[in-house]
Design a protein around this motif. Structure first.
Motif, PDB file in Angstrom:
ATOM      1  N   GLY A  38     -11.623   9.511   6.299  1.00 42.43           N
ATOM      2  CA  GLY A  38     -12.460   8.482   5.906  1.00 42.43           C
ATOM      3  C   GLY A  38     -11.613   7.151   5.784  1.00 42.43           C
ATOM      4  O   GLY A  38     -12.139   5.961   5.681  1.00 42.43           O
ATOM      5  N   LEU A  39     -10.384   7.176   5.796  1.00 42.99           N
ATOM      6  CA  LEU A  39      -9.357   6.193   5.674  1.00 42.99           C
ATOM      7  C   LEU A  39      -9.328   5.309   6.767  1.00 42.99           C
ATOM      8  O   LEU A  39      -9.130   5.817   7.967  1.00 42.99           O
ATOM      9  CB  LEU A  39      -7.877   6.376   5.485  1.00 42.99           C
ATOM     10  N   LYS A  40      -9.326   3.956   6.779  1.00 41.89           N
ATOM     11  CA  LYS A  40      -9.277   3.082   7.902  1.00 41.89           C
ATOM     12  C   LYS A  40      -7.596   3.158   8.334  1.00 41.89           C
ATOM     13  O   LYS A  40      -6.776   3.058   7.386  1.00 41.89           O
ATOM     14  CB  LYS A  40      -9.406   1.601   7.611  1.00 41.89           C
ATOM     15  N   GLN A  41      -7.298   3.198   9.397  1.00 42.75           N
ATOM     16  CA  GLN A  41      -5.917   3.386  10.102  1.00 42.75           C
ATOM     17  C   GLN A  41      -5.538   2.290  10.822  1.00 42.75           C
ATOM     18  O   GLN A  41      -6.696   1.890  11.735  1.00 42.75           O
ATOM     19  CB  GLN A  41      -5.593   4.587  10.692  1.00 42.75           C
ATOM     20  N   PRO A  42      -4.379   1.794  11.042  1.00 44.80           N
ATOM     21  CA  PRO A  42      -4.209   0.677  12.026  1.00 44.80           C
ATOM     22  C   PRO A  42      -4.027   1.291  13.340  1.00 44.80           C
ATOM     23  O   PRO A  42      -3.959   2.456  13.550  1.00 44.80           O
ATOM     24  CB  PRO A  42      -2.375   0.365  11.489  1.00 44.80           C
ATOM     25  N   ASN A 152       1.899   3.720   5.711  1.00 43.45           N
ATOM     26  CA  ASN A 152       1.367   3.699   4.340  1.00 43.45           C
ATOM     27  C   ASN A 152       0.975   2.501   3.639  1.00 43.45           C
ATOM     28  O   ASN A 152      -0.135   2.182   3.043  1.00 43.45           O
ATOM     29  CB  ASN A 152       2.371   4.258   3.452  1.00 43.45           C
ATOM     30  N   HIS A 153       1.720   1.326   4.034  1.00 41.23           N
ATOM     31  CA  HIS A 153       1.477   0.132   3.699  1.00 41.23           C
ATOM     32  C   HIS A 153       0.143  -0.285   4.246  1.00 41.23           C
ATOM     33  O   HIS A 153      -0.781  -0.981   3.467  1.00 41.23           O
ATOM     34  CB  HIS A 153       2.479  -0.911   3.693  1.00 41.23           C
ATOM     35  N   GLN A 154       0.013  -0.084   5.409  1.00 47.27           N
ATOM     36  CA  GLN A 154      -1.290  -0.672   6.218  1.00 47.27           C
ATOM     37  C   GLN A 154      -2.387   0.062   5.815  1.00 47.27           C
ATOM     38  O   GLN A 154      -3.671  -0.473   5.428  1.00 47.27           O
ATOM     39  CB  GLN A 154      -0.968  -0.409   7.536  1.00 47.27           C
ATOM     40  N   VAL A 155      -2.273   1.428   5.274  1.00 48.80           N
ATOM     41  CA  VAL A 155      -3.264   2.218   4.741  1.00 48.80           C
ATOM     42  C   VAL A 155      -3.576   1.353   3.591  1.00 48.80           C
ATOM     43  O   VAL A 155      -5.181   1.236   3.297  1.00 48.80           O
ATOM     44  CB  VAL A 155      -3.095   3.575   4.700  1.00 48.80           C
ATOM     45  N   VAL A 156      -2.805   1.228   2.816  1.00 46.43           N
ATOM     46  CA  VAL A 156      -3.254   0.602   1.380  1.00 46.43           C
ATOM     47  C   VAL A 156      -4.015  -0.803   1.600  1.00 46.43           C
ATOM     48  O   VAL A 156      -4.758  -1.188   0.943  1.00 46.43           O
ATOM     49  CB  VAL A 156      -1.946   0.157   0.600  1.00 46.43           C
ATOM     50  N   ILE A 157      -3.346  -1.643   2.702  1.00 50.27           N
ATOM     51  CA  ILE A 157      -3.996  -3.089   2.800  1.00 50.27           C
ATOM     52  C   ILE A 157      -5.394  -2.836   3.127  1.00 50.27           C
ATOM     53  O   ILE A 157      -6.390  -3.495   3.076  1.00 50.27           O
ATOM     54  CB  ILE A 157      -3.050  -3.835   3.776  1.00 50.27           C
ATOM     55  N   LEU A 158      -5.633  -1.954   4.181  1.00 47.09           N
ATOM     56  CA  LEU A 158      -6.896  -1.563   4.809  1.00 47.09           C
ATOM     57  C   LEU A 158      -8.149  -0.779   4.023  1.00 47.09           C
ATOM     58  O   LEU A 158      -9.143  -1.179   4.359  1.00 47.09           O
ATOM     59  CB  LEU A 158      -6.892  -0.856   6.210  1.00 47.09           C
ATOM     60  N   ASN A 159      -7.528  -0.291   3.300  1.00 45.27           N
ATOM     61  CA  ASN A 159      -8.614   0.668   2.256  1.00 45.27           C
ATOM     62  C   ASN A 159      -8.417   0.321   0.566  1.00 45.27           C
ATOM     63  O   ASN A 159      -9.257   0.866  -0.075  1.00 45.27           O
ATOM     64  CB  ASN A 159      -8.143   2.121   2.409  1.00 45.27           C
TER      65      ASN A 159
END
Length: 163
Positions: A38-42, A152-159
């Motif tokens: 369910g996480l948005k990924q870059p 990991n950083h992008q997952v935090v930003i996107l989610n």
């Protein structure tokens, strides 16, 4: 049996077992299920199948680096320091998986991965002192964790936020 005065069979078996245990513990903690899917990924995220392949190579190279550095250590104190650094790194590797996948806290994992990255850098620096081969064998690990940290950083930003 020894080569150039240093044993190699026992360290090889110990390194293989340690790498396998670390990999199994990390894999056991890693839940690839509905939450993760369910996480948005870059857009640049590697495909899921690549992670197992990459980690298998990384753990193999890390075990070889550990053997090379330990065998090249000039004395017991240096050898014990190398073993301690590899043990710390294994713990941090597992902790990242626990934070990200089991506790569903990519935000916490984002900070923990800094400690993991620094532990790999320390392994490279210390191993390099005794074995250039060991230091070089650890470079793919540092590169991969750098990519994982950015992911990991992008997952935090996107989610985010998480909690």
């Amino acid at each position: 049996m020894t080569v150039q005065g240093k044993p190699w069979i026992a360290p090889t078996l110990i390194a293989a077992v340690a790498a396998t245990i670390t990999a199994i513990m990390g894999a056991t903690i890693t839940e690839i299920g509905p939450w993760y899917h369910g996480l948005k990924q870059p857009d640049w995220a590697p495909p899921e199948f690549a992670f197992g392949i990459i980690w298998t190579v990384i753990f193999s190279l890390t075990a070889m680096a550990g053997i090379a550095a330990w065998r090249a250590a000039p004395d017991d104190r240096a050898a014990e320091s190398i073993i301690g650094l590899f043990a710390l790194n294994g713990f941090l590797n597992i902790l990242w998986s626990l934070l990200f996948f089991r506790l569903h806290r990519p935000d916490w994992a984002q900070f923990e991965v800094i400690a993991l990255w620094l532990s790999i850098l320390a392994l490279i620096v210390v191993s390099w002192r005794y074995s250039r081969v060991a230091g070089l064998l650890l470079l793919p690990y540092l590169i991969w964790v750098s990519i994982a940290a950015a992911l990991n950083h992008q997952v935090v930003i996107l989610n985010g936020p998480f909690g």
